[in-house]
Design an enzyme around this catalytic site. Structure first.
Site, PDB file in Angstrom:
ATOM      1  N   HIS A 187       0.809  -1.222   0.000  1.00 48.42           N
ATOM      2  CA  HIS A 187       0.000   0.000   0.000  1.00 48.42           C
ATOM      3  C   HIS A 187       0.835   1.261   0.000  1.00 48.42           C
ATOM      4  O   HIS A 187       0.413   2.292  -0.502  1.00 48.42           O
ATOM      5  CB  HIS A 187      -1.008  -0.030   1.146  1.00 48.42           C
ATOM      6  CG  HIS A 187      -2.160  -0.913   0.808  1.00 48.42           C
ATOM      7  ND1 HIS A 187      -2.254  -2.200   1.258  1.00 48.42           N
ATOM      8  CD2 HIS A 187      -3.196  -0.716  -0.026  1.00 48.42           C
ATOM      9  CE1 HIS A 187      -3.330  -2.747   0.739  1.00 48.42           C
ATOM     10  NE2 HIS A 187      -3.929  -1.874  -0.038  1.00 48.42           N
ATOM     11  N   ARG A 294      -9.964   4.545  -1.824  1.00 50.55           N
ATOM     12  CA  ARG A 294      -9.674   3.646  -0.692  1.00 50.55           C
ATOM     13  C   ARG A 294     -10.018   4.373   0.602  1.00 50.55           C
ATOM     14  O   ARG A 294      -9.174   5.033   1.194  1.00 50.55           O
ATOM     15  CB  ARG A 294      -8.195   3.251  -0.693  1.00 50.55           C
ATOM     16  CG  ARG A 294      -7.785   2.285  -1.799  1.00 50.55           C
ATOM     17  CD  ARG A 294      -6.308   1.935  -1.672  1.00 50.55           C
ATOM     18  NE  ARG A 294      -5.947   0.751  -2.421  1.00 50.55           N
ATOM     19  CZ  ARG A 294      -5.508   0.753  -3.672  1.00 50.55           C
ATOM     20  NH1 ARG A 294      -5.395   1.880  -4.334  1.00 50.55           N
ATOM     21  NH2 ARG A 294      -5.179  -0.382  -4.264  1.00 50.55           N
ATOM     22  N   ARG A 330     -14.787   2.596  -1.969  1.00 49.74           N
ATOM     23  CA  ARG A 330     -14.685   1.264  -1.387  1.00 49.74           C
ATOM     24  C   ARG A 330     -14.847   1.421   0.128  1.00 49.74           C
ATOM     25  O   ARG A 330     -14.197   2.264   0.735  1.00 49.74           O
ATOM     26  CB  ARG A 330     -13.304   0.702  -1.744  1.00 49.74           C
ATOM     27  CG  ARG A 330     -13.099  -0.746  -1.443  1.00 49.74           C
ATOM     28  CD  ARG A 330     -12.152  -1.077  -0.349  1.00 49.74           C
ATOM     29  NE  ARG A 330     -10.827  -0.564  -0.303  1.00 49.74           N
ATOM     30  CZ  ARG A 330      -9.756  -1.120  -0.871  1.00 49.74           C
ATOM     31  NH1 ARG A 330      -9.851  -2.158  -1.625  1.00 49.74           N
ATOM     32  NH2 ARG A 330      -8.568  -0.615  -0.663  1.00 49.74           N
ATOM     33  N   GLU A 428     -11.872 -10.020  -5.375  1.00 43.85           N
ATOM     34  CA  GLU A 428     -10.460 -10.142  -5.028  1.00 43.85           C
ATOM     35  C   GLU A 428     -10.153 -11.425  -4.272  1.00 43.85           C
ATOM     36  O   GLU A 428      -9.058 -11.617  -3.777  1.00 43.85           O
ATOM     37  CB  GLU A 428      -9.956  -8.909  -4.270  1.00 43.85           C
ATOM     38  CG  GLU A 428     -10.818  -8.432  -3.158  1.00 43.85           C
ATOM     39  CD  GLU A 428     -10.367  -7.094  -2.573  1.00 43.85           C
ATOM     40  OE1 GLU A 428      -9.289  -6.596  -2.895  1.00 43.85           O
ATOM     41  OE2 GLU A 428     -11.129  -6.562  -1.748  1.00 43.85           O
ATOM     42  N   ASP A 452      -5.041  -8.304  -4.567  1.00 44.74           N
ATOM     43  CA  ASP A 452      -5.390  -9.397  -3.660  1.00 44.74           C
ATOM     44  C   ASP A 452      -5.760 -10.661  -4.427  1.00 44.74           C
ATOM     45  O   ASP A 452      -5.455 -11.767  -3.982  1.00 44.74           O
ATOM     46  CB  ASP A 452      -6.547  -8.977  -2.745  1.00 44.74           C
ATOM     47  CG  ASP A 452      -6.029  -8.152  -1.581  1.00 44.74           C
ATOM     48  OD1 ASP A 452      -5.011  -8.566  -0.992  1.00 44.74           O
ATOM     49  OD2 ASP A 452      -6.607  -7.104  -1.280  1.00 44.74           O
ATOM     50  N   CYS A 499      -9.467  -2.538 -10.746  1.00 45.16           N
ATOM     51  CA  CYS A 499      -8.874  -1.412 -10.009  1.00 45.16           C
ATOM     52  C   CYS A 499      -7.566  -1.784  -9.325  1.00 45.16           C
ATOM     53  O   CYS A 499      -6.970  -0.952  -8.660  1.00 45.16           O
ATOM     54  CB  CYS A 499      -9.863  -0.837  -9.004  1.00 45.16           C
ATOM     55  SG  CYS A 499     -10.311  -2.005  -7.726  1.00 45.16           S
TER      56      CYS A 499
END
Ligand code: PEP
Ligand code: MG
Length: 538
Positions: A187, A294, A330, A428, A452, A499
């Site tokens: 991240h 996010r 999200r 994911e 993921d 995404c």
């Protein structure tokens, strides 16, 4: 001049002073003290020093960030002089002959557990404050530093950075990141790409204090950091920066144009963002919407969760700024590498397979409902779509939709204006990909989180630097799933996007368009380049 190399996360060139981001080792020595009086005095002096530090931070936060954040520091100052805590530390010093640092560390841990175990959410949320205070006091007693403030543009050199570390640093001063650990899919790497910060991970640089404040130059194209670069390197990198600028300027020719191939196949190029501050990048990048906001980044790098109003303001700002273009938000995906200590989650053996994302939201319904209320309120100001992360089973989607409906109804009952929201899911997990047909019948859209999906399909920790060579993002298993997902979506007449970071992989673009993906959501910095390439495709 010395140089070190690693893997590029975001290319580009940076020149600035090196800043060594060293987390202090606060291991305390348990040896009993010979004179408790001396230790008591040291402890009381440390309280004064820590209070002075907190006062400085309070003033700076108030000046530069805001009253609400500053209040967090004020709470810590009050806790620092809390009678129970002081008495408990002093009891360890006098009763057990503990040295002051040991007494603070031991008491801090006990109080942390005590607070974290309370039911009252306000008191529970004070647990990380206690941890912070005892860390600060321990650092003072051990004569170590805990705060990092960047006063000028800096090349951050660190062992590794968590998303919270990254967020707590002043972004305007970050010229580049160079970390010894980290993976290109972490991240922090994703944030670096959104913020367009030249970054290198897995660099072979030692964390040597003498590097601090040296002149540094980062070549994000080659993945090299130079300390005290010589004239030739500086000239070459300046030339490279000029070339980067010329390339970026040439992409301006496709600004505002549709993203369509020569044969007329269209795809929407949306942006991935993590905060309202990233909206600037959305416009600079000329995104056609936001494909992934996010939201958990709003929850990181702080001591308590943002309240409904604060979240509402953030989502509303995105909705208004996009002026009717879709903003896909999200819901909270905390867990794994994105931890918020104030939530008081227990440590897990396998956090990537643990209580993260939607699982955590089901465990803490108040957190989830607050977010959904903020989203429905913001939806009155633009086109908001919401997607749920880490869905594996149909019942989870159904439960999410029920909770969303409850949140909306509660607002309606209170007479608060709401808007319509498309409710989609992230695909994911391999389970969701394989059950895409059933899920598509009840979701409004799909967005594939390839970061993921790759991790769980190949059983490879996306955070692990050592496993990079096994992380084949073009693995046939993954490609089969990706094709299946969009086919299932279209059979159910819903749209599908990607995404995860793979959405920006130039080698895959033609295939994604051919399979029919409706949207690719990428770091805003990549949009113009992708549009130019897509417009040149057959
Ligand atoms: C993904 O998993 O691909 C994704 C987009 O979500 P995140 O990277 O935040 O886990
Ligand atoms: Mg994900």
């Amino acid at each position: 001049m010395i140089q070190f190399s690693g893997k590029t996360v975001f290319s580009g060139v940076a020149f600035a002073k090196a800043f060594l981001y060293l987390k202090a080792d606060l291991a305390v020595d348990a040896t009993p003290a010979s004179d408790s009086g001396v230790e008591l005095e040291a402890f009381r002096a440390a309280i004064k020093t820590a209070d002075g530090q907190l006062e400085e931070i309070y003033k700076k936060t108030l000046r530069e960030i805001g009253e609400e954040e500053a209040r967090i520091i004020d709470v810590q100052r009050m806790m620092l002089v809390d009678g129970d805590f002081l008495e408990a530390v002093e009891a360890v010093i006098t009763g057990e002959h503990g040295n002051a640092a040991y007494a603070v560390d031991k008491t801090g841990r006990q109080f942390y557990e005590l607070f974290a175990g309370l039911d009252d959410p306000y008191m529970k949320a004070r647990a990380p404050d206690i941890a912070d205070i005892s860390r600060r006091l321990t650092a003072v007693l051990l004569n170590k530093r805990t705060d990092f403030t960047l006063g000028e543009a800096s090349v951050i050199i660190a062992d590794d950075l968590t998303p919270s570390d990254t967020l707590s640093l002043d972004k305007k001063y970050i010229a580049a990141f160079v970390t010894r650990g980290g993976s290109t899919n972490s991240h922090t790497a994703i944030l670096a790409r959104i913020l367009k910060i030249p970054s290198i991970v897995q660099a072979d640089i030692p964390l040597d204090k003498k590097f601090n404040a040296l002149d540094a130059a980062v070549d994000g194209h080659e993945g090299i950091i130079y300390l005290e670069p010589d004239k030739n390197v500086k000239e070459r990198l300046k030339e490279r920066a000029r070339k980067d600028k010329a390339e970026a300027d040439s992409l301006e020719s496709v600004r505002g144009l549709p993203t369509v191939t020569k044969s007329g196949k269209k795809v929407e190029l949306a942006a991935n963002i993590g905060s309202v501050e990233d909206l600037k990048a959305v416009f600079e990048g000329d995104a056609e919407g936001i494909g992934l906001f996010r939201s958990e980044f709003l929850f990181l790098g702080r001591n308590s969760a943002p309240a409904e109003d604060e979240q509402f303001e953030a989502y509303k700002a995105a909705a208004l700024a996009l002026g009717g273009k879709r903003v896909v938000i999200r819901t909270l995906d905390i867990g794994a590498d994105k931890q918020a200590a104030y939530l008081g989650c227990e440590a897990e053996e396998n956090p990537a397979l643990g209580l993260r994302a939607i699982r955590l939201c089901f465990r803490m319904p108040q957190l989830f409902v607050t977010q959904l209320r903020a989203l429905y309120r913001a939806a009155a100001f633009g086109k908001i779509a919401v997607m749920f992360p880490m869905i594996a089973s149909l019942w989870e989607l159904r439960r999410c939709k029920e909770i969303a409906a409850e949140a909306k109804n509660s607002l309606i009952k209170e007479g608060i204006t709401t808007g319509e929201i498309e409710l989609g899911i992230m695909i994911e997990t391999p389970a969701a990909a394989l059950c895409a047909g059933e899920l598509a019948a009840e979701a409004d859209f799909f967005s594939v989180g390839t970061n993921d999906l790759t991790q769980y399909t190949l059983a490879i920790d996306r955070q692990s630097a050592k496993l990079d060579k096994f992380l084949d993002t073009h693995h046939p298993a993954l490609l089969k799933l990706l094709k299946m997902i969009v086919e299932s979506a279209h059979r159910a007449h819903i749209w599908a996007g990607i995404c995860g970071e793979l959405a920006a992989d130039k080698e895959m673009t033609a295939r994604f368009i051919e399979w029919g993906y409706d949207e690719l959501s990428v770091s805003p910095a990549f949009i113009l380049d992708m549009r130019k390439r897509i417009r040149e495709m057959e």
